[in-house]
Design a protein around this motif. Structure first.
Motif, PDB file in Angstrom:
ATOM      1  N   UNK A  71      -3.454   1.496  25.144  1.00 27.44           N
ATOM      2  CA  UNK A  71      -4.086   1.311  23.840  1.00 27.44           C
ATOM      3  C   UNK A  71      -3.228   2.025  22.795  1.00 27.44           C
ATOM      4  N   UNK A  72      -2.904   1.348  21.717  1.00 28.02           N
ATOM      5  CA  UNK A  72      -2.167   1.957  20.616  1.00 28.02           C
ATOM      6  C   UNK A  72      -3.179   2.470  19.595  1.00 28.02           C
ATOM      7  N   UNK A  73      -3.068   3.757  19.243  1.00 27.07           N
ATOM      8  CA  UNK A  73      -4.007   4.365  18.294  1.00 27.07           C
ATOM      9  C   UNK A  73      -3.231   5.159  17.257  1.00 27.07           C
ATOM     10  N   UNK A  77      -6.833   3.168  13.077  1.00 29.00           N
ATOM     11  CA  UNK A  77      -6.784   1.904  13.804  1.00 29.00           C
ATOM     12  C   UNK A  77      -6.528   2.103  15.297  1.00 29.00           C
ATOM     13  N   UNK A  79      -5.209  -0.678  18.486  1.00 28.13           N
ATOM     14  CA  UNK A  79      -4.768  -2.033  18.830  1.00 28.13           C
ATOM     15  C   UNK A  79      -4.567  -2.070  20.330  1.00 28.13           C
ATOM     16  N   UNK A  80      -4.947  -3.191  20.937  1.00 32.15           N
ATOM     17  CA  UNK A  80      -4.826  -3.262  22.386  1.00 32.15           C
ATOM     18  C   UNK A  80      -4.665  -4.711  22.822  1.00 32.15           C
ATOM     19  N   UNK A  81      -3.816  -4.877  23.845  1.00 36.76           N
ATOM     20  CA  UNK A  81      -3.544  -6.187  24.435  1.00 36.76           C
ATOM     21  C   UNK A  81      -4.385  -6.336  25.690  1.00 36.76           C
ATOM     22  N   UNK A  98      -4.686 -10.023  21.559  1.00 37.28           N
ATOM     23  CA  UNK A  98      -4.515  -8.660  21.039  1.00 37.28           C
ATOM     24  C   UNK A  98      -5.586  -8.442  19.976  1.00 37.28           C
ATOM     25  N   UNK A 100      -7.257  -5.801  17.046  1.00 36.62           N
ATOM     26  CA  UNK A 100      -7.141  -4.571  16.258  1.00 36.62           C
ATOM     27  C   UNK A 100      -8.541  -4.168  15.791  1.00 36.62           C
TER      28      UNK A 100
ATOM     29  N   UNK B  40       1.096   2.365  11.218  1.00 33.52           N
ATOM     30  CA  UNK B  40      -0.144   2.094  10.498  1.00 33.52           C
ATOM     31  C   UNK B  40      -0.632   3.392   9.823  1.00 33.52           C
ATOM     32  N   UNK B  72       1.087 -13.211  21.092  1.00 31.26           N
ATOM     33  CA  UNK B  72      -0.130 -13.901  20.658  1.00 31.26           C
ATOM     34  C   UNK B  72       0.133 -14.524  19.291  1.00 31.26           C
ATOM     35  N   UNK B  79       1.097 -11.513  16.981  1.00 35.31           N
ATOM     36  CA  UNK B  79       0.884 -10.125  17.404  1.00 35.31           C
ATOM     37  C   UNK B  79       1.568  -9.966  18.750  1.00 35.31           C
ATOM     38  N   UNK B  81       2.882  -6.876  21.835  1.00 33.92           N
ATOM     39  CA  UNK B  81       2.954  -5.517  22.378  1.00 33.92           C
ATOM     40  C   UNK B  81       4.353  -5.293  22.919  1.00 33.92           C
ATOM     41  N   UNK B  96       5.102   3.198  22.696  1.00 37.36           N
ATOM     42  CA  UNK B  96       4.357   1.957  22.906  1.00 37.36           C
ATOM     43  C   UNK B  96       3.755   1.515  21.580  1.00 37.36           C
ATOM     44  N   UNK B  98       2.186  -1.946  19.076  1.00 37.30           N
ATOM     45  CA  UNK B  98       1.781  -3.342  18.850  1.00 37.30           C
ATOM     46  C   UNK B  98       2.067  -3.659  17.392  1.00 37.30           C
ATOM     47  N   UNK B 115       1.225  -0.769  14.928  1.00 39.23           N
ATOM     48  CA  UNK B 115       0.127   0.065  15.392  1.00 39.23           C
ATOM     49  C   UNK B 115       0.622   0.995  16.493  1.00 39.23           C
ATOM     50  N   UNK B 116       0.706   2.261  16.191  1.00 38.66           N
ATOM     51  CA  UNK B 116       1.049   3.295  17.174  1.00 38.66           C
ATOM     52  C   UNK B 116       0.767   4.654  16.538  1.00 38.66           C
ATOM     53  N   UNK B 117       0.687   5.652  17.365  1.00 38.10           N
ATOM     54  CA  UNK B 117       0.443   7.011  16.887  1.00 38.10           C
ATOM     55  C   UNK B 117       1.051   8.012  17.847  1.00 38.10           C
ATOM     56  N   UNK B 120       1.152   7.644  21.592  1.00 35.78           N
ATOM     57  CA  UNK B 120       1.959   6.565  22.159  1.00 35.78           C
ATOM     58  C   UNK B 120       3.436   6.932  22.307  1.00 35.78           C
TER      59      UNK B 120
END
Lengths: 124, 124
Positions: A71-73, A77, A79-81, A98, A100, B40, B72, B79, B81, B96, B98, B115-117, B120
């Protein structure tokens, strides 16, 4: 700002809601005035009641979710595939998606968008 | 509406741009007035020149992208990943991510969000 661990937990609860076939688990993750756009480009559903109804219908196919990768956080936000696995009409089918989620400061989802299209549907 | 095959090709060209270390390949995918939000929640970069500069800097780490699972594509969005693989400071690292791309009718990216933090980032 929402909490990273709580945003991550919300995604896992979303998967669990499908596993248990319980739309109430999922509706409870959303803020009262939240929006759902699933698939991207389709009319947006507004409010928790409409969202509860949407997931009730979605689960009538027996849909189960399998996360694909971490899961990307970041910021507010997640986001997850994932794959949506379905069984109806005598065959297994799946859709690659995917999502968000945008969260408010109470760690509730205020905006969900699901990215997928016809090319992501398999076995239909 | 943008074309599904051209949106998919744009994602592959984006990966290829990193593989070749050529920011011009990537800048050419964007519309003149496009925006990039990476990660993000960070300040948004506006316009192709700023975007070219951003990717030039990004590539100085030797970043290479590996797609994780199918792209996707629906309506005017793609979108995908992926992992960003880096090597600096004597060790392999990865992030990682998205990304979502929104396209115009000319199949140019008008909005990119990554989307990452911190959770990740691995090996830093």
């Amino acid at each position: 700002m929402p909490d990273i661990d709580k945003m991550t937990a919300a995604v896992h609860a979303y998967v669990e809601g499908f596993a248990k076939g319980d739309p109430a688990i999922i509706a409870a993750l959303f803020a009262e005035g939240a929006t759902v756009e699933d698939p991207i480009g389709s009319p947006i559903r507004h409010g928790r009641a409409a969202i509860h109804e949407f997931y009730t219908e979605s689960m009538q196919t027996g849909a189960k979710l399998t996360l694909n990768g971490p899961i990307r956080v970041g910021a507010d936000h997640a986001a997850f595939a994932f794959s949506v696995n379905l069984h109806f009409g005598g065959s297994d089918k799946h859709v690659d998606v995917i999502d968000t989620f945008r969260f408010n400061d109470n760690n509730e989802v205020v905006e969900m968008r699901a990215f997928w299209g016809p090319g992501n549907m398999h076995g239909f």
